[in-house]
Design an enzyme around this catalytic site. Structure first.
Site, PDB file in Angstrom:
ATOM      1  N   ASP A   1       0.817  -1.218   0.000  1.00 18.91           N
ATOM      2  CA  ASP A   1       0.000   0.000   0.000  1.00 18.91           C
ATOM      3  C   ASP A   1       0.854   1.274   0.000  1.00 18.91           C
ATOM      4  O   ASP A   1       0.640   2.169   0.804  1.00 18.91           O
ATOM      5  CB  ASP A   1      -0.901  -0.048   1.251  1.00 18.91           C
ATOM      6  CG  ASP A   1      -1.937   1.063   1.272  1.00 18.91           C
ATOM      7  OD1 ASP A   1      -2.363   1.504   0.191  1.00 18.91           O
ATOM      8  OD2 ASP A   1      -2.299   1.496   2.383  1.00 18.91           O
TER       9      ASP A   1
ATOM     10  N   ASN B   1       6.515  -7.417   7.194  1.00 20.09           N
ATOM     11  CA  ASN B   1       5.242  -6.754   7.455  1.00 20.09           C
ATOM     12  C   ASN B   1       4.110  -7.526   6.792  1.00 20.09           C
ATOM     13  O   ASN B   1       4.077  -7.678   5.560  1.00 20.09           O
ATOM     14  CB  ASN B   1       5.238  -5.326   6.911  1.00 20.09           C
ATOM     15  CG  ASN B   1       3.918  -4.616   7.218  1.00 20.09           C
ATOM     16  OD1 ASN B   1       3.631  -4.284   8.370  1.00 20.09           O
ATOM     17  ND2 ASN B   1       3.092  -4.414   6.193  1.00 20.09           N
ATOM     18  N   GLU B   2       3.205  -8.022   7.607  1.00 19.23           N
ATOM     19  CA  GLU B   2       1.945  -8.623   7.150  1.00 19.23           C
ATOM     20  C   GLU B   2       2.067  -9.711   6.097  1.00 19.23           C
ATOM     21  O   GLU B   2       1.355  -9.685   5.092  1.00 19.23           O
ATOM     22  CB  GLU B   2       0.992  -7.527   6.660  1.00 19.23           C
ATOM     23  CG  GLU B   2       0.668  -6.495   7.723  1.00 19.23           C
ATOM     24  CD  GLU B   2      -0.588  -5.690   7.413  1.00 19.23           C
ATOM     25  OE1 GLU B   2      -0.981  -5.625   6.244  1.00 19.23           O
ATOM     26  OE2 GLU B   2      -1.191  -5.151   8.361  1.00 19.23           O
TER      27      GLU B   2
ATOM     28  N   ASN C   1      -0.654  -5.439  13.748  1.00 16.07           N
ATOM     29  CA  ASN C   1      -1.344  -4.421  12.954  1.00 16.07           C
ATOM     30  C   ASN C   1      -2.825  -4.757  13.024  1.00 16.07           C
ATOM     31  O   ASN C   1      -3.247  -5.806  12.511  1.00 16.07           O
ATOM     32  CB  ASN C   1      -0.877  -4.472  11.494  1.00 16.07           C
ATOM     33  CG  ASN C   1       0.606  -4.151  11.329  1.00 16.07           C
ATOM     34  OD1 ASN C   1       1.277  -3.764  12.288  1.00 16.07           O
ATOM     35  ND2 ASN C   1       1.107  -4.294  10.122  1.00 16.07           N
TER      36      ASN C   1
ATOM     37  N   TYR D   1      -6.986  -3.318  12.771  1.00 12.28           N
ATOM     38  CA  TYR D   1      -7.886  -2.252  12.303  1.00 12.28           C
ATOM     39  C   TYR D   1      -9.331  -2.510  12.695  1.00 12.28           C
ATOM     40  O   TYR D   1     -10.235  -2.297  11.897  1.00 12.28           O
ATOM     41  CB  TYR D   1      -7.740  -2.095  10.793  1.00 12.28           C
ATOM     42  CG  TYR D   1      -6.417  -1.478  10.383  1.00 12.28           C
ATOM     43  CD1 TYR D   1      -6.273  -0.090  10.331  1.00 12.28           C
ATOM     44  CD2 TYR D   1      -5.322  -2.262  10.068  1.00 12.28           C
ATOM     45  CE1 TYR D   1      -5.066   0.492   9.964  1.00 12.28           C
ATOM     46  CE2 TYR D   1      -4.111  -1.695   9.700  1.00 12.28           C
ATOM     47  CZ  TYR D   1      -3.986  -0.318   9.652  1.00 12.28           C
ATOM     48  OH  TYR D   1      -2.792   0.254   9.298  1.00 12.28           O
TER      49      TYR D   1
ATOM     50  N   TYR E   1     -11.189  -1.517   8.980  1.00 12.30           N
ATOM     51  CA  TYR E   1     -11.446  -2.582   8.000  1.00 12.30           C
ATOM     52  C   TYR E   1     -12.456  -3.588   8.552  1.00 12.30           C
ATOM     53  O   TYR E   1     -13.147  -4.264   7.809  1.00 12.30           O
ATOM     54  CB  TYR E   1     -10.152  -3.300   7.614  1.00 12.30           C
ATOM     55  CG  TYR E   1      -9.200  -2.425   6.835  1.00 12.30           C
ATOM     56  CD1 TYR E   1      -9.540  -1.950   5.568  1.00 12.30           C
ATOM     57  CD2 TYR E   1      -7.972  -2.056   7.359  1.00 12.30           C
ATOM     58  CE1 TYR E   1      -8.671  -1.147   4.851  1.00 12.30           C
ATOM     59  CE2 TYR E   1      -7.094  -1.257   6.647  1.00 12.30           C
ATOM     60  CZ  TYR E   1      -7.455  -0.799   5.392  1.00 12.30           C
ATOM     61  OH  TYR E   1      -6.599  -0.003   4.686  1.00 12.30           O
TER      62      TYR E   1
ATOM     63  N   GLU F   1       0.413  -1.002  13.976  1.00  9.82           N
ATOM     64  CA  GLU F   1      -0.517  -0.292  13.106  1.00  9.82           C
ATOM     65  C   GLU F   1      -1.899  -0.334  13.725  1.00  9.82           C
ATOM     66  O   GLU F   1      -2.340  -1.371  14.214  1.00  9.82           O
ATOM     67  CB  GLU F   1      -0.598  -0.923  11.700  1.00  9.82           C
ATOM     68  CG  GLU F   1       0.606  -0.656  10.834  1.00  9.82           C
ATOM     69  CD  GLU F   1       0.436  -1.131   9.393  1.00  9.82           C
ATOM     70  OE1 GLU F   1      -0.712  -1.188   8.908  1.00  9.82           O
ATOM     71  OE2 GLU F   1       1.464  -1.445   8.770  1.00  9.82           O
TER      72      GLU F   1
ATOM     73  N   TRP G   1      -0.837   4.182  12.789  1.00 13.56           N
ATOM     74  CA  TRP G   1      -0.690   4.237  11.328  1.00 13.56           C
ATOM     75  C   TRP G   1      -1.485   5.411  10.801  1.00 13.56           C
ATOM     76  O   TRP G   1      -2.684   5.403  10.980  1.00 13.56           O
ATOM     77  CB  TRP G   1      -1.175   2.922  10.691  1.00 13.56           C
ATOM     78  CG  TRP G   1      -0.779   2.814   9.256  1.00 13.56           C
ATOM     79  CD1 TRP G   1      -1.571   2.963   8.154  1.00 13.56           C
ATOM     80  CD2 TRP G   1       0.528   2.516   8.763  1.00 13.56           C
ATOM     81  NE1 TRP G   1      -0.833   2.791   7.008  1.00 13.56           N
ATOM     82  CE2 TRP G   1       0.454   2.523   7.358  1.00 13.56           C
ATOM     83  CE3 TRP G   1       1.770   2.279   9.387  1.00 13.56           C
ATOM     84  CZ2 TRP G   1       1.575   2.287   6.553  1.00 13.56           C
ATOM     85  CZ3 TRP G   1       2.864   2.035   8.587  1.00 13.56           C
ATOM     86  CH2 TRP G   1       2.752   2.038   7.189  1.00 13.56           C
TER      87      TRP G   1
HETATM   88  O1  LIG Z   1      -4.349  -0.294   5.059  1.00 13.51           O
HETATM   89  C1  LIG Z   1      -3.535   0.443   5.567  1.00 13.51           C
HETATM   90  O2  LIG Z   1      -3.699   1.660   5.704  1.00 13.51           O
HETATM   91  C2  LIG Z   1      -2.222  -0.158   6.051  1.00 13.51           C
HETATM   92  O3  LIG Z   1      -2.462  -1.424   6.586  1.00 13.51           O
HETATM   93  C3  LIG Z   1      -1.670  -2.518   6.314  1.00 13.51           C
HETATM   94  O4  LIG Z   1      -2.315  -3.312   5.372  1.00 13.51           O
HETATM   95  C4  LIG Z   1      -3.595  -3.735   5.564  1.00 13.51           C
HETATM   96  C5  LIG Z   1      -4.452  -3.700   4.489  1.00 13.51           C
HETATM   97  C6  LIG Z   1      -5.725  -4.176   4.607  1.00 13.51           C
HETATM   98  C7  LIG Z   1      -6.167  -4.678   5.808  1.00 13.51           C
HETATM   99  N1  LIG Z   1      -7.458  -5.157   5.928  1.00 13.51           N
HETATM  100  O5  LIG Z   1      -8.230  -5.079   4.924  1.00 13.51           O
HETATM  101  O6  LIG Z   1      -7.835  -5.680   7.003  1.00 13.51           O
HETATM  102  C8  LIG Z   1      -5.321  -4.701   6.897  1.00 13.51           C
HETATM  103  C9  LIG Z   1      -4.053  -4.238   6.762  1.00 13.51           C
HETATM  104  C10 LIG Z   1      -0.292  -2.307   5.763  1.00 13.51           C
HETATM  105  O7  LIG Z   1       0.727  -2.842   6.587  1.00 13.51           O
HETATM  106  C11 LIG Z   1       0.021  -0.856   5.479  1.00 13.51           C
HETATM  107  O8  LIG Z   1       1.094  -0.774   4.571  1.00 13.51           O
HETATM  108  C12 LIG Z   1      -1.199  -0.163   4.960  1.00 13.51           C
HETATM  109  O9  LIG Z   1      -0.927   1.141   4.510  1.00 13.51           O
END
Ligand SMILES: O=C(O)[C@H]1O[C@@H](Oc2ccc([N+](=O)[O-])cc2)[C@H](O)[C@@H](O)[C@@H]1O
Length: 600
Positions: A167, A417-418, A472, A474, A478, A512, A557
C-alpha cells in the site's frame, strides 16, 4: 559476508567524501535497448533529473509518472590527481529497486534491492585529473522474488505497469544521497560496538575490521571533546567511568575514533558517533538501560510532495519537530530501511527505531494490498519463486543489520510486514530468516515482525519466532467500522483475551492501527473518514490497550498521509495520517499529544 564496506562516508586526514547530489541526466528505456546502444558510455538526448529524489512526481504525463521498467542516470565528476594513491568508491544510499553502476563505460557493480546502499569500487576505472562519467542503469519492476513483492503487468499499448502487493506508491530512482569516497588501500571496513553497564561505569566492547594487518587504535571522546577511553588492537574493551548513557529523549553521544597506524604514520582514520545504552526484553517489558519504556509514535513512510521518497533534510527536520511536539518517542521504518540520515538524527534526538526490511507484500493480492483483509489464503510460500525470495530477503536482512547495527536509536529489527503466517511453509520460511538474522547483530537486539489480522493467536505459526509481538489491527476500520464501532471493540477484546490466555510473558506493540481521515472533513455525529471518527476510533483503541499490561507500545498508522497506487480504496493516497501530507496536524494529533504527554 558483504563484499563492500557499508560505513557511512566521512572526511578526515585519511579520507575524503564528496557529495554528488544535484541535477543529473536521465532517460527512460522502455524498449530496454540502452545496453546494445551503448548508453553505459553516454546517455543520448537525456533530460535532467534531481538526485536524490523519486522521478515520478516531477512529470506531467502518466506515462512518465507511472513508468515501470529500465531507466538510466548519468553524472560527470572531476577527480583530482591528489586522489591517485587512494582507493575510490561511488556510494549510493540506495537505488530502487535494482541497478548496475558504470564508470567510464565499465560495469563496476550490480545490486538487487532498493532500500540499502550500493557501493562500487571504481579505482581501476577512473581517470585522475580528468572528468569521469558515472552512469546507472536501474529497474523498478516488481515480482514475487524480490522485496517488496508485487507483479508487473503489461498494458495493451505495451507499457509495463507496477502492481504492488503493498500500500505505497512504487516510487523509484536514486532516492538517497550519492558520495564519491576516497580512502586508503588499507582501510577500516567496519566496526562493531556493544555495551555492558557496571554500576556508574560502562564497558564498551569494540571490534575494528580492516583489510590489512597494521596496528589499530580506538579512542572515545565525550561531548566536550575530552578523551574518556583509549585502547589498541582490533578487538578489545574499554571502561568509561561515570558514563553518560544514551536515553530516550535524552541522547548522549560519544565520538569513536579509529585509526590504522604504520608505526607513527597514520594509514586510515574513521570516526562515528556512538551511544552507550542497553536494550533488553525482560518479561513483559522493553527495557532501555534496564528501565521499562512504553513505545509511543508512528509507522512512517519516506514520502512527500514532489520529491516522492527522495531524501530531504527539510522533511526530516519537520517530521522530528512534529514527533517531539506530539510526545512521541519511537517510529517504525515501515516498510523498508530508511535513508541513513534518519538514524543519525534519531541518535541525536533520543528517538527509538524499529528497523524494518522491505519484506512487504508477501501475500498475493490482485488489487494492491486490498485482498489482505478478505482472509483469502494465497499460498504465497508454496511457489517455485520462494528460494530466490528467501535469498533476497536474507541479503536485505544482512545488509540492514550490517548498516544499522551501531545506531543507539535502533532497538529492534522487524523482519517482515503482514505476510501469510498460517501455513507450515510460512513457518519454515521465517524460521530460516530469524535463524540467519540472529547471527548478525553483535548487540543481540530483539527481533520481531508485524502481523496482520489473519495472524490470529490460534492460527499463526510465526509469532513464536519473535522476541516481542507486533500487531497491525484495524478493528473499527477494515473490520466493523463506523456504526459498528461497539462491536469492533468486542471483537478486538475477544482477540486480545486469546493472546492474554497464552501467557506468553513477552511485550506486545501495536505497530498499526488507524483510520483514513480527510483533513478537511468534519461530521457531528461522526462518520467514517471524518476527523471526529478518527478520534473516536483512537479512544476505543486506547481503552483496550490500557486493559492489557503486556501492551508495551502504540505506533499509530500513519505519521502522515502518503501516496499509494490509485484504486477504489484510496483517495489520492492513504489518508491515515495524523498529519496531512504537508505535515499539518489533523484533529487527532491533539488527542495523541494529550495522551502521550500524560503517559510520561
Ligand atoms: O491499510 C492500511 O492503511 C495499512 O495497513 C496494512 O495493510 C492492511 C491492508 C488491509 C487490511 N485489511 O483489509 O484488514 C489490513 C491491513 C499495511 O501494513 C500498510 O502498509 C497499509 O498502509
Amino acid at each position: 559476508m558483504l563484499n563492500f564496506s557499508e560505513l557511512y562516508p566521512c572526511s578526515n586526514q585519511a579520507r575524503m567524501a564528496q557529495l554528488l547530489d544535484g541535477m543529473w541526466k536521465f532517460r527512460f528505456d522502455p524498449e530496454e535497448k540502452g545496453l546494445q546502444e551503448g548508453w553505459q558510455h553516454k546517455l543520448p538526448d537525456p533530460i535532467s533529473m534531481p538526485v536524490p529524489a523519486s522521478f515520478s512526481d516531477f512529470f506531467t504525463t502518466k506515462e512518465e509518472r507511472d513508468f515501470c521498467g529500465d531507466f538510466w542516470y548519468e553524472t560527470e565528476v572531476f577527480i583530482p590527481r591528489e586522489w591517485e594513491k587512494q582507493e575510490l568508491e561511488i556510494r549510493f544510499g540506495s537505488i530502487t529497486h535494482r541497478a548496475g553502476v558504470y564508470c567510464n563505460g565499465s560495469l563496476t557493480t550490480t545490486h538487487e534491492g532498493g532500500f540499502l546502499p550500493v557501493v562500487a569500487r571504481v579505482t581501476d576505472h577512473v581517470k585522475f585529473g580528468e572528468i569521469n562519467t558515472f552512469i546507472v542503469k536501474a529497474n523498478n519492476e516488481l515480482n514475487e522474488e524480490s522485496l517488496p513483492c508485487g507483479a508487473t503487468m503489461v498494458l495493451s499499448d505495451g507499457r509495463k505497469l507496477a502492481r504492488p502487493y503493498f500500500d505505497f506508491f512504487n516510487y523509484s530512482g536514486i532516492q538517497r544521497s550519492v558520495w564519491l569516497v576516497s580512502k586508503p588501500g588499507e582501510s577500516i571496513e567496519d566496526f562493531i560496538v556493544d555495551y555492558e553497564l557496571n554500576g556508574e561505569d560502562a564497558i564498551v566492547h569494540y571490534q575494528i575490521i580492516t583489510n590489512g594487518n597494521h596496528d589499530v587504535s580506538f579512542e572515545l571522546y565525550d561531548e566536550d571533546k575530552q578523551q574518556v577511553a583509549k585502547s589498541t588492537g582490533t578487538k578489545g574493551s574499554v571502561t568509561v567511568s561515570k558514563a553518560h548513557l544514551w536515553n530516550v529523549g535524552k541522547a548522549y553521544l560519544y565520538q569513536a575514533v579509529m585509526r590504522i597506524w604504520d608505526g607513527e604514520t597514520l594509514i586510515d582514520e574513521y570516526s562515528s558517533k556512538i551511544g552507550i545504552r542497553t536494550v533488553k526484553i525482560a518479561g513483559k517489558e522493553i527495557q532501555i538501560n534496564g528501565k521499562a519504556v512504553y513505545l509511543k509514535g508512528f509507522g512512517k513512510h519516506e514520502d512527500f510532495e514532489v520529491i516522492g521518497r527522495g531524501f530531504s533534510w527539510g522533511v526530516l527536520k519537520r517530521d522530528f519537530e512534529c514527533m517531539k511536539w506530539i510526545g512521541a518517542n519511537c517510529f517504525r521504518t515501515s516498510h523498508y530501511p530508511y535513508a541513513e540520515e534518519w538514524y543519525q538524527f534519531a541518535d541525536e534526538e533520543g528517538f527509538l527505531i524499529i528497523d524494518e526490511v522491505p519484506a512487504v507484500g508477501m501475500m498475493r493480492s490482485t488489487r494492491n494490498f486490498a485482498d489482505a483483509g478478505t482472509g483469502k489464503f494465497t499460498r504465497f510460500f508454496e511457489t517455485p519463486t520462494v528460494p530466490n525470495l528467501l535469498k533476497n530477503h536474507l541479503q536485505a536482512v544482512e545488509e540492514m543489520i550490517v548498516r544499522d547495527k551501531n545506531h543507539p536509536s535502533v532497538i529492534a529489527w522487524s523482519l517482515f510486514n503482514e505476510p501469510e503466517t498460517t501455513s507450515e511453509e510460512s513457518k519454515e520460511y521465517f524460521t530460516k530468516i530469524f535463524a540467519a538474522a540472529r547471527t548478525l547483530d553483535p548487540q543481540n537486539r530483539p527481533m520481531t515482525g508485524a502481523f496482520e489480522k489473519n495472524s490470529q493467536p490460534e492460527l499463526c505459526k510465526c509469532y513464536q519466532l519473535c522476541d516481542f509481538i507486533c500487531l497491525n489491527r484495524y478493528y473499527g476500520w477494515y473490520i466493523k467500522g463506523g456504526p459498528e464501532l461497539v462491536d469492533a471493540r468486542e471483537a478486538f477484546l475477544i482477540e486480545m483475551n486469546k493472546w492474554k490466555d497464552k501467557n506468553l510473558n513477552i511485550p506486545f506493540v501495536f505497530t498499526e492501527f488507524g483510520t483514513d481521515t480527510m483533513a478537511a472533513e468534519h461530521k457531528l455525529p461522526s462518520i467514517m473518514w471524518s476527523q471526529e471518527y478518527q478520534n473516536e476510533y483512537l479512544d476505543m483503541n486506547f481503552e483496550i490497550f490500557d486493559q492489557f499490561e503486556f501492551v508495551q507500545g502504540e505506533l499509530v498508522w500513519n505519521f502522515a498521509d502518503f501516496q499509494t497506487t490509485e484504486g477504489i480504496m484510496r483517495v489520492n493516497g492513504n489518508k491515515k495520517g495524523i498529519f496531512n501530507r504537508v505535515r499539518q496536524p489533523k484533529s487527532a494529533a491533539f488527542v495523541l499529544k494529550k495522551r502521550w504527554e500524560s503517559l510520561d
